[in-house]
Scaffold this active site. Sequence first.
Site, PDB file in Angstrom:
ATOM      1  N   GLU A  48       0.822  -1.208   0.000  1.00  0.00           N
ATOM      2  CA  GLU A  48       0.000   0.000   0.000  1.00  0.00           C
ATOM      3  C   GLU A  48       0.860   1.264   0.000  1.00  0.00           C
ATOM      4  O   GLU A  48       1.824   1.385   0.759  1.00  0.00           O
ATOM      5  CB  GLU A  48      -0.915   0.061   1.233  1.00  0.00           C
ATOM      6  CG  GLU A  48      -1.771   1.328   1.211  1.00  0.00           C
ATOM      7  CD  GLU A  48      -2.509   1.668   2.500  1.00  0.00           C
ATOM      8  OE1 GLU A  48      -3.214   2.698   2.495  1.00  0.00           O
ATOM      9  OE2 GLU A  48      -2.383   0.932   3.486  1.00  0.00           O
ATOM     10  N   ASP A 113       9.428   5.835  14.861  1.00  0.00           N
ATOM     11  CA  ASP A 113       9.217   7.256  14.586  1.00  0.00           C
ATOM     12  C   ASP A 113       9.591   8.035  15.853  1.00  0.00           C
ATOM     13  O   ASP A 113       9.017   7.801  16.916  1.00  0.00           O
ATOM     14  CB  ASP A 113       7.729   7.474  14.229  1.00  0.00           C
ATOM     15  CG  ASP A 113       7.403   8.933  13.932  1.00  0.00           C
ATOM     16  OD1 ASP A 113       8.327   9.770  13.863  1.00  0.00           O
ATOM     17  OD2 ASP A 113       6.203   9.244  13.779  1.00  0.00           O
ATOM     18  N   ASP A 115       9.996  11.892  17.278  1.00  0.00           N
ATOM     19  CA  ASP A 115       9.590  13.259  16.950  1.00  0.00           C
ATOM     20  C   ASP A 115      10.029  14.212  18.061  1.00  0.00           C
ATOM     21  O   ASP A 115       9.787  13.949  19.238  1.00  0.00           O
ATOM     22  CB  ASP A 115       8.057  13.289  16.807  1.00  0.00           C
ATOM     23  CG  ASP A 115       7.561  14.573  16.181  1.00  0.00           C
ATOM     24  OD1 ASP A 115       8.017  15.657  16.593  1.00  0.00           O
ATOM     25  OD2 ASP A 115       6.698  14.497  15.282  1.00  0.00           O
TER      26      ASP A 115
END
Length: 421
Positions: A48, A113, A115
């Site tokens: 995807e 991830d 941040d």
Amino acid sequence: MPRSMDAFDPAELPELLKLYYRRLFPYAQYYRWLNYGGVIKNYFQHREFSFTLKDDIYIRYQSFNNQSDLEKEMQKMNPYKIDIGAVYSHRPSQHNTVKLGAFQAQEKELVFDIDMTDYDDVRRCCSSADICSKCWTLMTMAIHIIDRALEEDFGFKHRLWVYSGRRGVHCWVCDESVRKLSSAVRSGIVEYLSLVKGGADVKKKVHLSEKIHPFIRRSISIIRKYFEDYALIGQDILENKASWDKVLALVPETMHGELQERFPTFHSSLQRWEHLKKIASQNQNTSKNESHGYWPEWEIMLQYCFPRLDINVSKGINHLLKSPFSVHPKTGRISVPIDIQKVDQFDPFAVPTISSICHELDIIPTNEEENEAESDGKHRTRDYKKTSLAPYVKVFEQFLEKLDKSRKGELLKKSDLQKDF
């Protein structure tokens, strides 16, 4: 002071993206990565992709037959952002035609991830989306700590680190066995790598037990290399009463009186830190409480410097993550791979913007462009080599070479085993 990302005009983005996707995006390497040697049938076709278009139009479940198909669609759509999702049981573009419940996410890289906004309670130089060279050290430490653990504690070989384009970093673990991991196993891995716990209302977010796990010791040894310059000088975490009160909330109350009394007599965070360590050591030697079998300063170092992972991104197989070589629509910066051998030298402010590399294309001599226009389209895909994007594509290629080599080694092993039978 936070540094602003240099001159980039978001109004120019549509035109710049057209040029970027037509002449600069490294399609061949990108396809080579996500096709994984074509060993598993339909692996790329069942992947995807999601595109975010102008005005935040979001299109999920895109999928493509091959590199050419992907190129055509990206050049037609000019996405502002590209996200990569899982490899599904069926082609994502046909998910509406599949029987309910049959369309399942089957594989994906293990992703992380990190941040900068998750560190807002401990960084004093910037907040929110702003970053500067001072707080970027948090990302440097995070990469060193997580990468060491992934390689040494888990034995994962193929780790691609990528700058997000604004205020963070992503990691893609691409080993074949890792891509098959269940959500439960992914949760276990990210839990192992998480120490800082609790929301904004929780003051003390790190609690160490008497027995210190080797992972924590190794993480502390990495943090120690940066702590003085980053926390005590750069962030000046013990500069004044307001800042040292935050630190003292993390140590045993038995130390508070002595530290509050003596801290005003010192002239720097460095001096106050040395005194805190001295009192912590004395406190530990006289303490009858066996549960404190550690130095309290470790908890401070970990709370201020240890990586803060977005757990949900890592544990969900169907979770989307921003693609390498995507463009950040707010800063214009390219989401580039980071050379793991040169993490300390990586400068987010030196990362090329889409406007800078498109400008570099503009100044290619006209006759060179004419020659290329006459030749076949293959040359066009190499235009990035004439821009400051080239060294980052090289880092990506080196990562892909190791993946290819490892895959060929595995195939040879399998064929040798079959011969033995």
